[in-house]
Design an enzyme around this catalytic site. Structure first.
Site, PDB file in Angstrom:
ATOM      1  N   ARG A  57     -10.909   9.306 -38.851  1.00 42.26           N
ATOM      2  CA  ARG A  57      -9.822   9.179 -37.861  1.00 42.26           C
ATOM      3  C   ARG A  57     -10.026  10.163 -36.697  1.00 42.26           C
ATOM      4  NH1 ARG A  57      -5.141  11.379 -38.635  1.00 42.26           N
ATOM      5  NH2 ARG A  57      -5.133  11.069 -40.873  1.00 42.26           N
ATOM      6  N   TYR A 110      -0.498  -7.920 -19.076  1.00 43.28           N
ATOM      7  CA  TYR A 110      -0.699  -8.558 -20.374  1.00 43.28           C
ATOM      8  C   TYR A 110       0.631  -8.576 -21.146  1.00 43.28           C
ATOM      9  CZ  TYR A 110      -2.651  -9.314 -25.002  1.00 43.28           C
ATOM     10  OH  TYR A 110      -2.923  -9.813 -26.238  1.00 43.28           O
ATOM     11  N   ASP A 182      -6.189  -1.197 -16.471  1.00 45.23           N
ATOM     12  CA  ASP A 182      -6.738  -2.026 -17.543  1.00 45.23           C
ATOM     13  C   ASP A 182      -7.850  -2.878 -16.933  1.00 45.23           C
ATOM     14  OD1 ASP A 182      -7.234  -4.106 -19.348  1.00 45.23           O
ATOM     15  OD2 ASP A 182      -5.176  -4.098 -20.131  1.00 45.23           O
ATOM     16  N   LYS A 207     -12.313  -8.548 -26.003  1.00 39.80           N
ATOM     17  CA  LYS A 207     -12.655  -9.624 -25.080  1.00 39.80           C
ATOM     18  C   LYS A 207     -14.146  -9.553 -24.717  1.00 39.80           C
ATOM     19  CE  LYS A 207      -8.244 -10.123 -25.568  1.00 39.80           C
ATOM     20  NZ  LYS A 207      -7.248  -9.548 -24.669  1.00 39.80           N
TER      21      LYS A 207
HETATM   22  C1  LIG Z   1      -6.051  -8.792 -24.832  1.00 42.59           C
HETATM   23  C2  LIG Z   1      -5.609  -7.827 -23.809  1.00 42.59           C
HETATM   24  C3  LIG Z   1      -4.968  -6.644 -24.173  1.00 42.59           C
HETATM   25  C4  LIG Z   1      -4.633  -6.304 -25.597  1.00 42.59           C
HETATM   26  O1  LIG Z   1      -5.793  -6.167 -26.367  1.00 42.59           O
HETATM   27  P1  LIG Z   1      -5.833  -6.361 -27.974  1.00 42.59           P
HETATM   28  O2  LIG Z   1      -7.248  -6.037 -28.276  1.00 42.59           O
HETATM   29  O3  LIG Z   1      -5.456  -7.783 -28.237  1.00 42.59           O
HETATM   30  O4  LIG Z   1      -4.850  -5.429 -28.547  1.00 42.59           O
HETATM   31  C5  LIG Z   1      -4.625  -5.762 -23.166  1.00 42.59           C
HETATM   32  N1  LIG Z   1      -4.877  -6.037 -21.870  1.00 42.59           N
HETATM   33  C6  LIG Z   1      -5.485  -7.184 -21.493  1.00 42.59           C
HETATM   34  C7  LIG Z   1      -5.726  -7.436 -20.038  1.00 42.59           C
HETATM   35  C8  LIG Z   1      -5.870  -8.120 -22.435  1.00 42.59           C
HETATM   36  O5  LIG Z   1      -6.462  -9.260 -22.063  1.00 42.59           O
END
Ligand SMILES: *Cc1c(COP(=O)(O)O)cnc(C)c1O
Length: 392
Positions: A57, A110, A182, A207
């Site tokens: 962790r 998101y 992000d 992603k």
């Molecule tokens: C999918 C996504 C998230 C969240 O990510 P997880 O891995 O599903 O927790 C945050 N921001 C954007 C732009 C996303 O596409």
């Protein structure tokens, strides 16, 4: 020499430290804890007098390779991997916000980031104002003496407007705020927010970074000071730590990031061209399109448009849903950045966390559809859309 390498080379080589076995690929260190030679050594590691692993962790060799690589790719001093993109978003925010503080964020984000801001942060006495980040005056007007952080995504999920990071950072600097962006939709290959002066970059590594649809993960990139605080306080105590096995899978996925991203962009550009020419498509949303917000930033802030497209059909909700159900190659699924082409309906799926008014304010209409263009042959993707549209 390493500093001069192109990002396409760095995604393969950066962060790798050859171990005593000489393994070409980072070995998977699937261990929860690490054995000390003596009680004194354990004490020294906890005190920070000696470097070395303690407990996964707090750090793990496989995860550390991913963190080193991501720091190089985003151009930051350090990075910390997290259990999900939401763990990255929430940890970056909670490390920089306390009871009584205020956050100014983009109103289109998101769905779960929106829910975190709208439903969770207030429980901890953190106030949030959501504004249109394409309007610098709206951002400035929302700032109060309690404001500590500016947060946005660009391009914006799901309608792909692009915000000017130079403008946003200028406001953050003027008011002494931490800026968080992000960068999930772009990856560092298409956009590097740090070059614009952003403080922290967060990703859903689920992603494009992983790219194979088999891991949930996140990353935060920033200065060593910020990342130490997030890693050894927030992530350590809240516990959203990445599994070494998942870190290993992302390291594997990352090696092809450059070829994948270029193919996603090539395919998306062809699909955009097709959709724009189709009489049943009334609007296409894709970064850089004529008349879209932030059109002028294409090529300047972001290299290409990425693999996500949103569009609206000349059809009611029922017919739009029927179109989705008729597709054969596309899978009906949320997420993006996978080899498979995916389609989803934001109003009822990813952005169901918004109520109707909030959704409309964020520009997410009922008939908006979002696709993540996969790595299949572009002509097959277009043939599938064609037969689906023929049913509308
Ligand atoms: C999918 C996504 C998230 C969240 O990510 P997880 O891995 O599903 O927790 C945050 N921001 C954007 C732009 C996303 O596409």
């Amino acid at each position: 020499m390493k500093d001069k390498w192109a990002l396409a080379t760095k995604i393969i080589h950066a962060g790798h430290i050859k171990d005593s076995s000489g393994a070409l690929v980072a070995p998977l260190c699937q261990s929860a804890t690490f054995v000390f030679d003596s009680a004194e050594q354990g004490g020294a590691r906890f005190a920070g007098d000696e470097t070395g692993y303690i407990y996964t962790r707090l750090g793990n060799p496989t995860t550390a390779e991913l963190e080193r690589k991501m720091a190089v790719l985003e151009g930051t001093q350090a990075a910390v991997a997290t259990a999900s993109g939401m763990a990255a978003v929430s940890s970056a925010l909670l490390a920089n916000l306390s009871h009584g503080d205020h956050l100014v964020a983009s109103k289109a984000v998101y769905g779960c980031t929106f829910s975190l801001m709208n439903n969770q942060l207030s429980k901890f006495g953190i106030a949030v104002t959501l504004v249109d980040f394409s309007d610098p005056q709206a951002i400035s007007k929302a700032i109060t003496p309690q404001t500590k952080v500016l947060f946005c995504e660009t391009p914006v999920n799901p309608h792909l407007d692009v915000f000017d990071l130079d403008e946003i950072v200028a406001i953050a600097k003027k008011h002494g705020l931490i800026s968080i962006v992000d960068n999930t939709f772009m990856t560092p290959l298409l956009q590097q927010p740090i070059l614009h002066g952003v403080d922290l970059v967060v990703h859903s590594a689920t992603k494009y970074l992983n790219g194979h649809g088999d891991v949930i993960a996140g990353v935060i990139c920033g200065t060593s000071e910020q990342i130490d605080k997030i890693k050894f306080e927030t992530v350590k105590d809240l516990g959203g730590v990445l599994s070494p096995h998942d870190a290993w899978l992302i390291l594997r996925g990352l090696k092809t990031l450059d070829v994948r991203v270029e193919r996603h962009c090539d395919n998306a550009e062809r699909v955009v061209e097709y959709l724009l020419s189709h009489p049943k498509v009334i609007k296409v949303h894709y970064p850089g399109l004529k008349g879209s917000k932030g059109e002028s930033l294409m090529g300047k802030q972001m290299r290409r448009g990425g693999g996500v497209i949103a569009f609206e059909l000349d059809a009611d909700l029922k017919a739009s849903i029927a179109f989705v159900n008729h597709l054969q190659l596309f899978s009906i699924a949320v997420s993006l950045g996978d080899a498979e082409s995916l389609i989803q309906h934001p109003a009822s799926m990813t952005h169901a966390t918004y109520d109707i008014e909030q959704r409309e304010a964020a520009g997410i209409g009922e008939s908006l559809l979002r696709i993540s263009v996969g790595l299949e042959a572009a002509e097959d993707i277009i043939v599938d859309l064609e037969q689906g549209l023929a049913q509308v």
